[in-house]
Structure formats: structure tokens, C-alpha cells
Design an enzyme around this catalytic site. Structure first.
Site, PDB file in Angstrom:
ATOM      1  N   ARG A  57       0.800  -1.227   0.000  1.00 54.38           N
ATOM      2  CA  ARG A  57       0.000   0.000   0.000  1.00 54.38           C
ATOM      3  C   ARG A  57       0.825   1.265   0.000  1.00 54.38           C
ATOM      4  NH1 ARG A  57      -2.945  -3.683   2.020  1.00 54.38           N
ATOM      5  NH2 ARG A  57      -0.960  -4.327   2.853  1.00 54.38           N
ATOM      6  N   THR A  58       1.765   1.338   0.934  1.00 61.95           N
ATOM      7  CA  THR A  58       2.469   2.607   1.110  1.00 61.95           C
ATOM      8  C   THR A  58       3.281   2.923  -0.145  1.00 61.95           C
ATOM      9  OG1 THR A  58       2.550   2.107   3.448  1.00 61.95           O
ATOM     10  CG2 THR A  58       3.941   3.903   2.702  1.00 61.95           C
ATOM     11  N   LYS A  86      27.490  -2.283   0.107  1.00 65.65           N
ATOM     12  CA  LYS A  86      28.948  -2.169  -0.075  1.00 65.65           C
ATOM     13  C   LYS A  86      29.549  -1.268   1.005  1.00 65.65           C
ATOM     14  CE  LYS A  86      28.547  -2.363  -5.137  1.00 65.65           C
ATOM     15  NZ  LYS A  86      28.695  -1.534  -6.352  1.00 65.65           N
ATOM     16  N   ARG A 107      11.352   4.008   3.283  1.00 67.37           N
ATOM     17  CA  ARG A 107      10.993   3.099   4.384  1.00 67.37           C
ATOM     18  C   ARG A 107      12.254   2.344   4.755  1.00 67.37           C
ATOM     19  NH1 ARG A 107       5.830  -0.869   4.700  1.00 67.37           N
ATOM     20  NH2 ARG A 107       4.939   1.136   5.290  1.00 67.37           N
ATOM     21  N   HIS A 135       5.166   6.265  11.431  1.00 67.12           N
ATOM     22  CA  HIS A 135       4.633   6.092  10.076  1.00 67.12           C
ATOM     23  C   HIS A 135       3.663   7.260   9.870  1.00 67.12           C
ATOM     24  CE1 HIS A 135       3.346   4.397   6.425  1.00 67.12           C
ATOM     25  NE2 HIS A 135       3.032   3.165   6.796  1.00 67.12           N
TER      26      HIS A 135
HETATM   27  C1  NCD Z   1       1.845  -0.722   8.428  1.00 65.38           C
HETATM   28  C2  NCD Z   1       3.354  -0.573   8.550  1.00 65.38           C
HETATM   29  O1  NCD Z   1       4.091  -0.855   7.594  1.00 65.38           O
HETATM   30  O2  NCD Z   1       3.764  -0.114   9.600  1.00 65.38           O
HETATM   31  N1  NCD Z   1       1.458  -1.050   7.114  1.00 65.38           N
HETATM   32  C3  NCD Z   1       1.145  -0.055   6.262  1.00 65.38           C
HETATM   33  O3  NCD Z   1       1.990   0.723   5.871  1.00 65.38           O
HETATM   34  N2  NCD Z   1      -0.152   0.073   5.935  1.00 65.38           N
HETATM   35  C4  NCD Z   1       1.258  -1.636   9.435  1.00 65.38           C
HETATM   36  C5  NCD Z   1       1.752  -3.055   9.481  1.00 65.38           C
HETATM   37  O4  NCD Z   1       2.627  -3.468   8.707  1.00 65.38           O
HETATM   38  O5  NCD Z   1       1.226  -3.791  10.316  1.00 65.38           O
END
Ligand code: NCD
Length: 339
Positions: A57-58, A86, A107, A135
Site C-alpha cells: 500500500r504505502t 557495499k 521506508r 509512520h
Molecule cells: C503498516 C506498517 O508498515 O507499519 N502497514 C502499512 O503501511 N499500511 C502496518 C503493518 O505493517 O502492520
């Protein structure tokens, strides 16, 4: 705050007016996300998506949001295929990547790594999740969803009562959401977790210091009574030292049709940041609730698009130009309605 050119690393950067501004811009983005209109306002701009942890999703919604504004997306999804393996430092990496991009989403599995990268980046950086820390964009889309769902019930965010359920220790989406809700008035939090996975002490203390009510529960059926929202989360298995350790906590709290109708008020909104853990041992949120009108989980993921579009438009300073560069959609007759 003035968003132009800024990094978004933590919800702590935002005040209530900032959040409301993001939501107002997100509303303006809806026709583009619903394919009623197209805009080329970010034509020529490049987003670099750097996702060094699993994501659907993200990553895809940040990419789609940028595409909806007319920009292009470059991405890398595996640390092993970058020069970080590296021995390259995050700072050198940032110097290089920011030369190729107008904005970056990262991320990273380590708390604070996105902020470290941002320090050396010449382009604005958005935190797509750093370890178990934060997040911020998930929290913004969650809050936007709550606000929209409450509007249909003639309520607003002040005086909200929310139950947050599951792995509150490692859940970064939970940490950001709790910190963001702190900006509103008189919020009641029911924190439902086994003691070993309770929310970090500093997060809870800050809530109390700002006058909100916090109650801890170890029993699901007690904690889900008398709230407006259930925010269900999965056990963050990847943060545990072993799968066996994570297994001890999976399946402790299970929301399904029977539990919901026995203990929740009839209007209670059901949310989950996703992914749900659908494996037999877990199933924290049963599919038997999917068709319930209060099941807002997929409205939540749809809202991620417009909230992320809003952030790009604010940071790249095109909010007032989006319409000028727009046209009706020519390639589809029936706009897909997800609202
Ligand atoms: C969340 C995350 O990555 O922190 N997922 C997301 O981005 N919707 C929640 C999760 O992974 O449980």
C-alpha cells in the site's frame, strides 16, 4: 507550518492547523484520484521511492499519488541491490539519490534511519515508516478516514473514543496515530494489548500530560465497549527476535462478527492499517466483517492516495496550480467511485 520543501519525518512536526490544511487539500485531490479529471501539474518531476522493508500500500499509493499529479516514479525495493551493502553511508546515499529526484519517500527497518538520510538530502524526504518508530502518512490517512466516517455520524474528532488493539509496542502506525490524536480535545484511548506489547511509556505519558484519558485493557471484550472506533493491528512479527516469540501473541485478540455485535456500540467504526494477518494462527480481524457498513478498512487504503497527493502538492508548492493543469479524463467513461 510552511510545507514547501520540508521533510515529513514525524507527526510531531504538525499542529492541528497543519493537519486540517492537509485534509482540505486532500479533499481537493478527490476528483483526480477518482479519475474524473487528470492533471499534469508535476510533469517532469521525479519521485524516488526507496523501500527497504516489505510494502504494498504505502509504496504503490505514494507512486500512484505522484503519477496522478503527472510526475514520474523511480524506485528500489531491496537494500541488497543498492550500494548500501557495499558499506555506503546513508548520508552519501542521500547526496546521490537527492540529485536524481525532486522528492523522496523512504521506508527503512531502523528507527531514525529516515531522519539520518534526510539530513544529507537536498530533496524533501517523507518517512514511509522507520522501524517501530513512526509512520506519519499512515496516521494522517487514518485520521482523515476517522474524520470522514464521523462526519456521516454528525461528529468530529474532538471527544473521540478510540480502542487501539494489538501490538502497541512495535506498531509504528499506532505510535504516529496516537501522537496525532493528541492534537485534538478530550480523546479517550482504550489501549488493548498484552503487557509485553503495551504502548511505549513516553507515548502514554504525553497523552496523560495533555489531558486525554488513557485506560489499559488486557481483555478485548472490556476494551471495545463504549468507543467510536476500533483500530485493530497485527503482531509485528518482523520486530521480534524469533517467529516463535511472535506466535505467543498472535490470535490473542480476534474481532469478528460475533464479538463485534456482542460488545460494540452499533455505530462503531472498524479500522486496520493493513496488512491483516489472515493466517490461521492470527486473524485479528475476521473477513466476516468485510461487508459490514462500518468496516472502513478499504476506504482507509483508498484515502491514502489523496492524503499522499496532498502532501506532494503542499511540499512541491502546486496546490493552487493543480486545476490549471487539468482536463477531464478522456480514457474512461465511468469514473471509478471509491468514496
Ligand atoms: C503498516 C506498517 O508498515 O507499519 N502497514 C502499512 O503501511 N499500511 C502496518 C503493518 O505493517 O502492520
Amino acid at each position: 507550518m510552511n510545507f514547501v520543501g520540508e521533510h515529513i519525518l514525524s507527526v510531531a512536526q504538525l499542529d492541528r492547523a497543519d493537519v486540517e490544511q492537509i485534509f482540505a487539500v486532500a479533499d481537493k485531490m478527490t476528483p483526480f484520484a477518482q479519475r474524473e479529471r487528470v492533471t499534469r501539474v508535476l510533469d517532469g518531476a521525479i519521485l524516488c521511492n526507496l523501500f527497504f522493508e516489505a510494502s504494498t500500500r504505502t509504496r504503490l499509493s505514494f507512486g500512484a499519488a505522484f503519477n496522478f499529479l503527472g510526475g514520474s516514479v523511480r524506485e528500489t525495493t531491496d537494500m541488497a541491490s543498492t550500494s548500501l551493502v557495499k558499506g555506503e553511508s546513508l548520508k552519501d546515499f542521500a547526496q546521490v539519490i537527492s540529485g536524481y529526484s525532486d522528492v523522496i519517500v523512504m521506508r527503512h527497518p531502523i528507527d531514525g534511519a529516515v531522519a539520518e538520510f534526510a539530513e544529507a538530502s537536498r530533496s524533501p524526504v517523507l518517512n514511509g515508516g522507520d522501524g517501530s518508530n513512526e509512520h506519519p502518512t499512515q496516521a494522517l490517512l487514518d485520521l482523515y478516514t476517522i474524520k470522514k466516517e464521523l462526519r456521516a455520524r454528525k461528529m468530529d474528532l474532538d471527544d473521540l473514543r478510540i480502542a487501539v488493539i494489538g501490538d502497541l509496542k512495535y506498531g509504528r502506525a499506532v505510535h504516529s496515530l496516537i501522537k496525532l490524536l493528541k492534537l485534538f480535545r478530550n480523546i479517550t484511548f482504550h489501549l488493548i494489548a498484552p503487557p509485553a506489547l503495551s504502548a511505549p511509556e513516553n507515548v502514554v505519558n504525553e497523552l496523560r500530560e495533555t489531558g486525554h484519558e488513557v485506560q489499559h485493557f488486557e481483555q478485548l471484550q472490556h476494551g471495545i465497549q463504549g468507543v467510536d472506533v476500533l483500530y485493530v493491528t497485527r503482531t509485528q512479527e518482523e520486530r521480534f527476535s524469533s517467529s516463535a516469540e511472535a506466535r505467543e501473541y498472535k490470535g490473542l485478540f480476534r474481532i469478528n462478527q460475533v464479538v463485534y455485535s456482542q460488545h460494540c456500540e452499533p455505530e462503531t467504526i472498524i479500522m486496520h492499517p493493513l496488512p491483516r494477518d489472515s493466517r490461521e494462527a492470527a486473524q485479528e480481524l475476521s473477513v466476516d466483517l468485510d461487508s459490514h457498513p462500518n468496516f472502513a478498512v478499504f476506504r482507509q487504503s483508498d484515502n491514502g492516495l489523496i492524503v499522499r497527493m496532498a502532501l506532494f502538492a503542499l511540499i512541491l508548492d502546486v496546490v493552487d496550480k493543480v486545476e490549471d493543469h487539468s482536463a477531464p479524463v478522456g480514457w474512461i467513461t465511468d469514473a471509478r467511485k471509491w468514496d
